[in-house]
Each structure stands twice: as structure tokens, then as C-alpha cells.
Write a protein that holds these residues in place. Structure first.
Motif, PDB file in Angstrom:
ATOM      1  N   LEU A   1       0.494 -23.731  41.302  1.00 17.85           N
ATOM      2  CA  LEU A   1      -0.870 -23.426  41.730  1.00 17.85           C
ATOM      3  C   LEU A   1      -1.079 -21.932  41.561  1.00 17.85           C
ATOM      4  CD1 LEU A   1      -2.580 -24.696  44.997  1.00 17.85           C
ATOM      5  CD2 LEU A   1      -2.861 -22.365  44.197  1.00 17.85           C
ATOM      6  N   HIS A   2      -2.088 -21.547  40.783  1.00  9.49           N
ATOM      7  CA  HIS A   2      -2.390 -20.144  40.528  1.00  9.49           C
ATOM      8  C   HIS A   2      -3.782 -19.829  41.080  1.00  9.49           C
ATOM      9  CE1 HIS A   2      -2.510 -16.291  38.352  1.00  9.49           C
ATOM     10  NE2 HIS A   2      -3.782 -16.579  38.145  1.00  9.49           N
ATOM     11  N   VAL A   3      -3.884 -18.745  41.837  1.00 12.50           N
ATOM     12  CA  VAL A   3      -5.155 -18.349  42.437  1.00 12.50           C
ATOM     13  C   VAL A   3      -5.552 -16.965  41.954  1.00 12.50           C
ATOM     14  CG1 VAL A   3      -6.406 -17.895  44.585  1.00 12.50           C
ATOM     15  CG2 VAL A   3      -4.705 -19.730  44.504  1.00 12.50           C
ATOM     16  N   ASP A   4      -6.799 -16.831  41.548  1.00 16.66           N
ATOM     17  CA  ASP A   4      -7.389 -15.528  41.241  1.00 16.66           C
ATOM     18  C   ASP A   4      -8.422 -15.212  42.321  1.00 16.66           C
ATOM     19  OD1 ASP A   4      -6.144 -14.742  38.710  1.00 16.66           O
ATOM     20  OD2 ASP A   4      -7.167 -16.496  37.872  1.00 16.66           O
ATOM     21  N   TYR A   5      -8.259 -14.055  42.954  1.00 13.93           N
ATOM     22  CA  TYR A   5      -9.177 -13.625  44.001  1.00 13.93           C
ATOM     23  C   TYR A   5     -10.236 -12.729  43.362  1.00 13.93           C
ATOM     24  CZ  TYR A   5      -5.358 -15.303  46.904  1.00 13.93           C
ATOM     25  OH  TYR A   5      -4.378 -16.086  47.478  1.00 13.93           O
ATOM     26  N   ARG A   6     -11.476 -13.201  43.357  1.00 17.84           N
ATOM     27  CA  ARG A   6     -12.550 -12.485  42.657  1.00 17.84           C
ATOM     28  C   ARG A   6     -13.376 -11.611  43.582  1.00 17.84           C
ATOM     29  NH1 ARG A   6     -10.356 -12.738  37.824  1.00 17.84           N
ATOM     30  NH2 ARG A   6     -10.224 -14.867  36.966  1.00 17.84           N
ATOM     31  N   ALA A   7     -13.424 -11.946  44.868  1.00 15.57           N
ATOM     32  CA  ALA A   7     -14.188 -11.158  45.844  1.00 15.57           C
ATOM     33  C   ALA A   7     -13.652 -11.489  47.232  1.00 15.57           C
ATOM     34  CB  ALA A   7     -15.679 -11.474  45.756  1.00 15.57           C
TER      35      ALA A   7
ATOM     36  N   ARG B   1     -17.224 -20.585  46.321  1.00 18.14           N
ATOM     37  CA  ARG B   1     -18.398 -19.736  46.156  1.00 18.14           C
ATOM     38  C   ARG B   1     -19.167 -19.612  47.467  1.00 18.14           C
ATOM     39  NH1 ARG B   1     -19.682 -19.108  40.586  1.00 18.14           N
ATOM     40  NH2 ARG B   1     -18.297 -20.393  39.273  1.00 18.14           N
ATOM     41  N   ASP B   2     -19.929 -18.512  47.580  1.00 21.09           N
ATOM     42  CA  ASP B   2     -20.773 -18.338  48.761  1.00 21.09           C
ATOM     43  C   ASP B   2     -22.113 -19.033  48.549  1.00 21.09           C
ATOM     44  OD1 ASP B   2     -22.376 -16.668  47.199  1.00 21.09           O
ATOM     45  OD2 ASP B   2     -21.677 -14.808  48.160  1.00 21.09           O
ATOM     46  N   ALA B   3     -23.012 -18.882  49.518  1.00 21.23           N
ATOM     47  CA  ALA B   3     -24.291 -19.593  49.469  1.00 21.23           C
ATOM     48  C   ALA B   3     -25.157 -19.159  48.289  1.00 21.23           C
ATOM     49  CB  ALA B   3     -25.044 -19.390  50.776  1.00 21.23           C
ATOM     50  N   ASP B   4     -24.914 -17.964  47.774  1.00 23.91           N
ATOM     51  CA  ASP B   4     -25.677 -17.461  46.627  1.00 23.91           C
ATOM     52  C   ASP B   4     -25.031 -17.809  45.289  1.00 23.91           C
ATOM     53  OD1 ASP B   4     -27.643 -16.270  48.260  1.00 23.91           O
ATOM     54  OD2 ASP B   4     -26.361 -14.503  48.548  1.00 23.91           O
ATOM     55  N   GLY B   5     -23.911 -18.522  45.355  1.00 22.19           N
ATOM     56  CA  GLY B   5     -23.219 -18.898  44.127  1.00 22.19           C
ATOM     57  C   GLY B   5     -22.215 -17.868  43.644  1.00 22.19           C
ATOM     58  N   LYS B   6     -21.996 -16.820  44.405  1.00 28.39           N
ATOM     59  CA  LYS B   6     -21.038 -15.789  44.003  1.00 28.39           C
ATOM     60  C   LYS B   6     -19.625 -16.347  44.035  1.00 28.39           C
ATOM     61  CE  LYS B   6     -19.320 -11.189  45.283  1.00 28.39           C
ATOM     62  NZ  LYS B   6     -19.472 -10.058  46.239  1.00 28.39           N
ATOM     63  N   LEU B   7     -18.860 -16.129  42.970  1.00 27.99           N
ATOM     64  CA  LEU B   7     -17.492 -16.611  42.887  1.00 27.99           C
ATOM     65  C   LEU B   7     -16.580 -15.745  43.748  1.00 27.99           C
ATOM     66  CD1 LEU B   7     -15.453 -18.552  41.560  1.00 27.99           C
ATOM     67  CD2 LEU B   7     -15.215 -16.876  39.709  1.00 27.99           C
ATOM     68  N   LEU B   8     -15.905 -16.376  44.698  1.00 30.51           N
ATOM     69  CA  LEU B   8     -14.993 -15.669  45.607  1.00 30.51           C
ATOM     70  C   LEU B   8     -13.539 -15.817  45.171  1.00 30.51           C
ATOM     71  CD1 LEU B   8     -16.647 -16.804  48.957  1.00 30.51           C
ATOM     72  CD2 LEU B   8     -17.097 -14.699  47.654  1.00 30.51           C
ATOM     73  N   ALA B   9     -13.188 -17.014  44.711  1.00 30.93           N
ATOM     74  CA  ALA B   9     -11.817 -17.269  44.262  1.00 30.93           C
ATOM     75  C   ALA B   9     -11.828 -18.507  43.381  1.00 30.93           C
ATOM     76  CB  ALA B   9     -10.878 -17.472  45.445  1.00 30.93           C
ATOM     77  N   GLU B  10     -10.868 -18.578  42.477  1.00 34.76           N
ATOM     78  CA  GLU B  10     -10.728 -19.758  41.632  1.00 34.76           C
ATOM     79  C   GLU B  10      -9.250 -20.050  41.447  1.00 34.76           C
ATOM     80  OE1 GLU B  10     -12.526 -19.122  37.827  1.00 34.76           O
ATOM     81  OE2 GLU B  10     -11.902 -17.018  37.751  1.00 34.76           O
ATOM     82  N   ALA B  11      -8.951 -21.304  41.174  1.00 32.93           N
ATOM     83  CA  ALA B  11      -7.557 -21.728  41.075  1.00 32.93           C
ATOM     84  C   ALA B  11      -7.382 -22.727  39.946  1.00 32.93           C
ATOM     85  CB  ALA B  11      -7.106 -22.352  42.395  1.00 32.93           C
ATOM     86  N   ASN B  12      -6.181 -22.762  39.425  1.00 33.97           N
ATOM     87  CA  ASN B  12      -5.796 -23.814  38.482  1.00 33.97           C
ATOM     88  C   ASN B  12      -4.374 -24.235  38.816  1.00 33.97           C
ATOM     89  OD1 ASN B  12      -3.803 -22.448  36.381  1.00 33.97           O
ATOM     90  ND2 ASN B  12      -5.470 -20.983  36.743  1.00 33.97           N
ATOM     91  N   GLY B  13      -4.076 -25.476  38.546  1.00 35.16           N
ATOM     92  CA  GLY B  13      -2.753 -25.966  38.902  1.00 35.16           C
ATOM     93  C   GLY B  13      -2.357 -27.178  38.088  1.00 35.16           C
ATOM     94  N   LEU B  14      -1.120 -27.560  38.269  1.00 34.00           N
ATOM     95  CA  LEU B  14      -0.565 -28.725  37.594  1.00 34.00           C
ATOM     96  C   LEU B  14      -0.047 -29.696  38.647  1.00 34.00           C
ATOM     97  CD1 LEU B  14       0.534 -30.341  35.176  1.00 34.00           C
ATOM     98  CD2 LEU B  14       2.577 -28.857  35.241  1.00 34.00           C
ATOM     99  N   MET B  15      -0.529 -30.926  38.579  1.00 30.85           N
ATOM    100  CA  MET B  15      -0.075 -31.992  39.462  1.00 30.85           C
ATOM    101  C   MET B  15       0.767 -32.969  38.633  1.00 30.85           C
ATOM    102  SD  MET B  15      -1.502 -31.080  42.319  1.00 30.85           S
ATOM    103  CE  MET B  15      -1.489 -32.509  43.405  1.00 30.85           C
TER     104      MET B  15
END
Length: 214
Positions: A157-163, A192-206
Motif C-alpha cells: 500500500l503506497h500513500v501520497d500526501y498531497r495536502a 478529497r475535501d468538500a471542494d474536491g481538493k485532493l488531500l491524499a491518494e493511494a495505490n496498492g496490490l491485493m
């Protein structure tokens, strides 16, 4: 009651040979559990934010110890107690999970509403970075169920913190299956927040469990 899980045996005839996860039925523990869950979540917030005098700490400790003594005789095995088995409650009734609610559960993707609180703060009123992987990992499992794939475990699991992720405001998390190949399922999610701003995103392998794998 929200149906956000398929019976794995419907899509995996050898499910029982995989070990690992039993099939948990949804629980209906009654309104007392909902009240208990809400009060305990509030207690978690207070436990990390209050600064009373010594006497108040002692009184609080006495009360918590009484609660422990009340509940301890009723310990139950996993899948017997209601925690994580009440889909209509925040986090499915699990205090381990952030208080999310499922708003969409389809093969094309899932969506959650979530609102973090003081308990989740890492510093400066921002959600602790370690909380978000917990949210995303839980979402990855939901994506697997929503797509009808057999039970799987997280390989990475990889997480990128955008805000900065704030507390006390409604947020939206979405997750979807990007690609699947045999036992592998590559999953994505974002917050995302209520305005659609990207806060964090993740990708992973199951990875689908093999017979005998826990």
C-alpha cells in the motif's frame, strides 16, 4: 441495512480451503451498542485533549476501570462481537476504523463519507499521517468485495500526501479496481475535501489467498 459485502463462497468455491477470513454476518446489537460506540469515540477525543487536575484524572480512571470490569466477562471471539459487523454505524461499528459511512458500493467503485476528529490529530490540528493508510487499506478490502473477487490480503500500500487532512469537516474517499490479473488486484483510492481538493491518494496490490493461507 446497507449490504456492502458479497458472500465469498459465491465467487470462490474453494474459499473454505483458504483459511484466513471466516464469513461474518451483519450484527444487530441494539441501540445500546450505538450509544456505547458514540460515547467511546467522544471519550477518545477527550482522552487526547483534556487537561484536568489530579483528582479528576483519578475519578476518571476509577470510572473507566469500572467499565472494564463490567465488559470483561463478555469477551467474545472475532466475528461474534458486533465490532466491525454493523454496516450502518460509523466504521461498521469498529473503534479501530475512522468513522466512515458507505455512500456507494458498486463494482465500478466505492465511496465513503468520513470526518476525522481530535483523536486522529498528529499535530497542528492535522490528521496523523498514519491514520490515512488505515482508511485506505480498509477501502481496498471493500473494493475487493464490491468487485466480487475472492478474499484477498494487502501485498503493498503506497500513500501520497498531497495536502493537510483537516479534522471536524466532512470528507469524501473513493476507491476503485484499476487492474486485475489472476490472483492480483491493483487498487486505487483518494481522499478529497468538500471542494474536491485532493488531500491524499493511494495505490496498492491485493493478493487472493491460496488454499491454506491465513
Amino acid at each position: 441495512m446497507t449490504d456492502y459485502g458479497l458472500d465469498p463462497r459465491r465467487v470462490d468455491p474453494e474459499y473454505d480451503r483458504h483459511g484466513g477470513f471466516p464469513v461474518f454476518e451483519a450484527a444487530e446489537p441494539g441501540p445500546g451498542f450505538e450509544r456505547f460506540l458514540a460515547a467511546t469515540r467522544r471519550l477518545q477525543d477527550l482522552a487526547v485533549s483534556v487537561n484536568p487536575d489530579t483528582a479528576t484524572w483519578e475519578e476518571a480512571a476509577d470510572d473507566v476501570e469500572k467499565l472494564v470490569a463490567l465488559l470483561e466477562p463478555h469477551q467474545a471471539a472475532e466475528g461474534v462481537g458486533p465490532a466491525n459487523r454493523v454496516p450502518d454505524l460509523p466504521g461498521a461499528g469498529s473503534l479501530l476504523m475512522p468513522p466512515w459511512h458507505v455512500t456507494k458500493f458498486e463494482p465500478e467503485g466505492i465511496e465513503l463519507s468520513v470526518q476525522f476528529s481530535r483523536y486522529h490529530v498528529g499535530g497542528n490540528r492535522a490528521v496523523h499521517g498514519g491514520v490515512l493508510p488505515l482508511l485506505f487499506d480498509s477501502m481496498f478490502g471493500m473494493v475487493i468485495h464490491a468487485t466480487g473477487r475472492p478474499i484477498s490480503r494487502t501485498a503493498f500500500l503506497h500513500v501520497d500526501y498531497r495536502a493537510i487532512t483537516p479534522i471536524d469537516v466532512p470528507l469524501t474517499a473513493t476507491g476503485w479496481l484499476r487492474e486485475a490479473e489472476d490472483r492480483k488486484a491493483f487498487v486505487n483510492a483518494d481522499l478529497r475535501d468538500a471542494d474536491g481538493k485532493l488531500l491524499a491518494e493511494a495505490n496498492g496490490l491485493m493478493i487472493r489467498l491460496l488454499p491454506g493461507q491465513p
